[in-house]
Design a protein around this motif. Sequence first.
Motif, PDB file in Angstrom:
ATOM      1  N   ALA A 230      13.878-126.096 -23.526  1.00  0.00           N
ATOM      2  CA  ALA A 230      13.216-127.061 -24.854  1.00  0.00           C
ATOM      3  C   ALA A 230      11.965-125.748 -25.031  1.00  0.00           C
ATOM      4  O   ALA A 230      11.478-125.466 -25.991  1.00  0.00           O
ATOM      5  CB  ALA A 230      12.199-127.941 -24.526  1.00  0.00           C
ATOM      6  N   ILE A 231      11.925-125.229 -24.003  1.00  0.00           N
ATOM      7  CA  ILE A 231      10.508-124.370 -23.750  1.00  0.00           C
ATOM      8  C   ILE A 231      10.988-122.831 -24.580  1.00  0.00           C
ATOM      9  O   ILE A 231      10.484-122.559 -25.301  1.00  0.00           O
ATOM     10  CB  ILE A 231      10.208-123.197 -22.430  1.00  0.00           C
ATOM     11  N   GLU A 232      12.698-122.267 -24.610  1.00  0.00           N
ATOM     12  CA  GLU A 232      12.906-121.015 -25.373  1.00  0.00           C
ATOM     13  C   GLU A 232      12.954-121.867 -27.673  1.00  0.00           C
ATOM     14  O   GLU A 232      12.629-121.016 -27.899  1.00  0.00           O
ATOM     15  CB  GLU A 232      14.428-120.595 -24.817  1.00  0.00           C
ATOM     16  N   THR A 233      12.763-123.183 -27.432  1.00  0.00           N
ATOM     17  CA  THR A 233      13.488-124.394 -28.422  1.00  0.00           C
ATOM     18  C   THR A 233      12.090-123.931 -28.910  1.00  0.00           C
ATOM     19  O   THR A 233      11.948-123.350 -30.269  1.00  0.00           O
ATOM     20  CB  THR A 233      13.475-125.355 -28.504  1.00  0.00           C
ATOM     21  N   PHE A 234      10.955-123.809 -28.970  1.00  0.00           N
ATOM     22  CA  PHE A 234       9.561-124.504 -29.146  1.00  0.00           C
ATOM     23  C   PHE A 234       9.220-122.268 -29.209  1.00  0.00           C
ATOM     24  O   PHE A 234       8.415-121.875 -30.253  1.00  0.00           O
ATOM     25  CB  PHE A 234       8.199-124.178 -28.129  1.00  0.00           C
TER      26      PHE A 234
END
Length: 108
Positions: free
Chosen positions: A16-20
Amino acid sequence: MNNIIIAKNGAEAKEAIETFLQGGFTRDDIYLFTYNKENSKNLTNVTDTSDVGLAEQHIFDSIANVFRSREEELRAKMHSLGLSEIEIEQCVEKMDRGDIVIIALKVA
């Protein structure tokens, strides 16, 4: 707010962090919430994300957190980020199930 991702575990939280990050947010724009304080601290350190601090939260709210339950503390922190009561309630329900809430937003 559409910048909320719910993760089941640390691996999903990292995704999720990588997506953001790919969406233009910086690590300082990403906040991670769990009910378990130690787990939250560890995940925040491992993923190099932000903790809601005095800049986002009013000083009196921060001091009041010393006397609040974990849920009240998390609600106050999410409120300081601008989440609506409905969004906060949905996040709390997810954390009640053991999920991790990741929020990305640019705080002025």
